[in-house]
Design a protein around this motif. Structure first.
Motif, mmCIF file in Angstrom:
data_model
loop_
_atom_site.group_PDB
_atom_site.id
_atom_site.type_symbol
_atom_site.label_atom_id
_atom_site.label_comp_id
_atom_site.label_asym_id
_atom_site.label_seq_id
_atom_site.Cartn_x
_atom_site.Cartn_y
_atom_site.Cartn_z
ATOM 1 N N ASP A 16 0.827 -1.207 0.000
ATOM 2 C CA ASP A 16 0.000 0.000 0.000
ATOM 3 C C ASP A 16 0.864 1.260 0.000
ATOM 4 O O ASP A 16 0.557 2.236 -0.688
ATOM 5 N N TYR A 17 1.934 1.240 0.776
ATOM 6 C CA TYR A 17 2.859 2.379 0.772
ATOM 7 C C TYR A 17 3.511 2.538 -0.604
ATOM 8 O O TYR A 17 3.673 3.649 -1.098
ATOM 9 N N ALA A 18 3.889 1.434 -1.209
ATOM 10 C CA ALA A 18 4.535 1.473 -2.526
ATOM 11 C C ALA A 18 3.586 2.055 -3.577
ATOM 12 O O ALA A 18 3.997 2.862 -4.420
ATOM 13 N N ILE A 19 2.323 1.671 -3.516
ATOM 14 C CA ILE A 19 1.336 2.191 -4.468
ATOM 15 C C ILE A 19 1.172 3.694 -4.282
ATOM 16 O O ILE A 19 1.155 4.450 -5.254
ATOM 17 N N ARG A 20 1.080 4.141 -3.032
ATOM 18 C CA ARG A 20 0.954 5.587 -2.775
ATOM 19 C C ARG A 20 2.185 6.338 -3.264
ATOM 20 O O ARG A 20 2.080 7.420 -3.845
ATOM 21 N N PHE A 21 3.358 5.777 -3.003
ATOM 22 C CA PHE A 21 4.601 6.408 -3.439
ATOM 23 C C PHE A 21 4.652 6.486 -4.964
ATOM 24 O O PHE A 21 4.991 7.524 -5.529
ATOM 25 N N LEU A 22 4.292 5.398 -5.636
ATOM 26 C CA LEU A 22 4.290 5.366 -7.088
ATOM 27 C C LEU A 22 3.290 6.369 -7.655
ATOM 28 O O LEU A 22 3.606 7.128 -8.580
ATOM 29 N N PHE A 23 2.079 6.410 -7.081
ATOM 30 C CA PHE A 23 1.062 7.351 -7.535
ATOM 31 C C PHE A 23 1.546 8.786 -7.354
ATOM 32 O O PHE A 23 1.420 9.616 -8.255
ATOM 33 N N GLY A 24 2.114 9.097 -6.200
ATOM 34 C CA GLY A 24 2.639 10.441 -5.949
ATOM 35 C C GLY A 24 3.740 10.807 -6.924
ATOM 36 O O GLY A 24 3.804 11.930 -7.432
ATOM 37 N N GLY A 25 4.610 9.849 -7.224
ATOM 38 C CA GLY A 25 5.685 10.090 -8.177
ATOM 39 C C GLY A 25 5.161 10.342 -9.582
ATOM 40 O O GLY A 25 5.639 11.247 -10.275
ATOM 41 N N ILE A 26 4.180 9.576 -9.987
ATOM 42 C CA ILE A 26 3.591 9.753 -11.326
ATOM 43 C C ILE A 26 2.934 11.125 -11.433
ATOM 44 O O ILE A 26 3.128 11.839 -12.418
ATOM 45 N N ILE A 27 2.175 11.515 -10.406
ATOM 46 C CA ILE A 27 1.524 12.823 -10.422
ATOM 47 C C ILE A 27 2.573 13.931 -10.460
ATOM 48 O O ILE A 27 2.424 14.928 -11.182
ATOM 49 N N SER A 28 3.656 13.773 -9.703
ATOM 50 C CA SER A 28 4.720 14.785 -9.706
ATOM 51 C C SER A 28 5.351 14.928 -11.082
ATOM 52 O O SER A 28 5.610 16.043 -11.555
ATOM 53 N N VAL A 29 5.608 13.795 -11.735
ATOM 54 C CA VAL A 29 6.210 13.838 -13.074
ATOM 55 C C VAL A 29 5.253 14.485 -14.072
ATOM 56 O O VAL A 29 5.652 15.336 -14.871
ATOM 57 N N ILE A 30 3.985 14.111 -14.017
ATOM 58 C CA ILE A 30 2.993 14.702 -14.920
ATOM 59 C C ILE A 30 2.903 16.208 -14.684
ATOM 60 O O ILE A 30 2.894 16.995 -15.633
ATOM 61 N N ALA A 31 2.851 16.618 -13.415
ATOM 62 C CA ALA A 31 2.772 18.048 -13.100
ATOM 63 C C ALA A 31 4.010 18.785 -13.597
ATOM 64 O O ALA A 31 3.912 19.894 -14.136
ATOM 65 N N ALA A 32 5.174 18.178 -13.418
ATOM 66 C CA ALA A 32 6.413 18.813 -13.888
ATOM 67 C C ALA A 32 6.415 18.949 -15.408
ATOM 68 O O ALA A 32 6.818 19.988 -15.944
ATOM 69 N N LEU A 33 5.962 17.923 -16.103
ATOM 70 C CA LEU A 33 5.916 17.985 -17.566
ATOM 71 C C LEU A 33 4.921 19.040 -18.039
ATOM 72 O O LEU A 33 5.208 19.799 -18.968
ATOM 73 N N ILE A 34 3.764 19.094 -17.400
ATOM 74 C CA ILE A 34 2.771 20.111 -17.761
ATOM 75 C C ILE A 34 3.344 21.492 -17.500
ATOM 76 O O ILE A 34 3.216 22.399 -18.327
ATOM 77 N N GLY A 35 3.981 21.656 -16.342
ATOM 78 C CA GLY A 35 4.583 22.943 -16.020
ATOM 79 C C GLY A 35 5.682 23.334 -16.985
ATOM 80 O O GLY A 35 5.829 24.501 -17.344
ATOM 81 N N HIS A 36 6.447 22.358 -17.436
ATOM 82 C CA HIS A 36 7.541 22.629 -18.371
ATOM 83 C C HIS A 36 7.022 22.911 -19.777
ATOM 84 O O HIS A 36 7.481 23.839 -20.437
ATOM 85 N N TRP A 37 6.071 22.118 -20.243
ATOM 86 C CA TRP A 37 5.590 22.237 -21.611
ATOM 87 C C TRP A 37 4.570 23.358 -21.799
ATOM 88 O O TRP A 37 4.507 23.969 -22.853
ATOM 89 N N ILE A 38 3.727 23.584 -20.792
ATOM 90 C CA ILE A 38 2.644 24.549 -20.950
ATOM 91 C C ILE A 38 2.916 25.810 -20.133
ATOM 92 O O ILE A 38 3.148 26.872 -20.685
ATOM 93 N N ASN A 39 2.855 25.671 -18.805
ATOM 94 C CA ASN A 39 2.966 26.832 -17.937
ATOM 95 C C ASN A 39 3.152 26.344 -16.501
ATOM 96 O O ASN A 39 2.422 25.451 -16.078
ATOM 97 N N PRO A 40 4.067 26.929 -15.718
ATOM 98 C CA PRO A 40 4.265 26.475 -14.341
ATOM 99 C C PRO A 40 3.019 26.607 -13.472
ATOM 100 O O PRO A 40 2.794 25.792 -12.587
ATOM 101 N N ARG A 41 2.205 27.619 -13.720
ATOM 102 C CA ARG A 41 0.996 27.786 -12.911
ATOM 103 C C ARG A 41 0.013 26.650 -13.171
ATOM 104 O O ARG A 41 -0.644 26.172 -12.254
#
Length: 132
Positions: A16-41
């Protein structure tokens, strides 16, 4: 009165901890890519997940500077407001409809609220970050 009961932590499996960690990591990567490609806000909207926002802001501040972290934090505020509205919606509808339907509608509501609030704040110039 609130009470903290740490004894329940023994019943949580490492998977369960691993799933939460993986989910958090995926969301962080997606947010970083969106911020980089589109806009940080806009990327900040997706980092509004409570467990991710502070860690993301710390990393952004260290790597990209104070102004990018400020822009991301403003997007995070929008995401947090959307998140609260979604939590209220899901808590009200879980007793009325199937859990899966409530969560899917909540996800759509979160996305629509985030984009709408971003557009409103952008038009009102509330997202401007001073680079001074």
């Amino acid at each position: 009165m609130w009470k903290v009961d740490f004894s329940q932590l023994r019943h949580i499996q490492w998977k369960d901890y691993a799933i939460r960690f993986l989910f958090g990591g995926i969301i962080s990567v997606i947010a970083a890519l969106i911020g980089h490609w589109i806009n940080p806000r806009i990327g900040g909207i997706f980092t509004a997940f409570p467990a991710i926002l502070l860690a993301s802001l710390t990393i952004i501040r260290r790597q990209d500077g104070k102004h990018d972290a400020e822009a991301d934090a403003r997007g995070g505020i929008i995401g947090a407001i959307s998140f609260v509205l979604t939590a209220i919606f899901v808590s009200v509808t879980l007793g009325v409809m199937a859990g899966t339907v409530s969560l899917l509608l909540g996800l759509v509501l979160w996305f629509v609220c985030g984009i709408a609030l971003y557009a409103i704040c952008f038009k009102a110039k509330l997202l401007k970050v001073n680079r001074g």
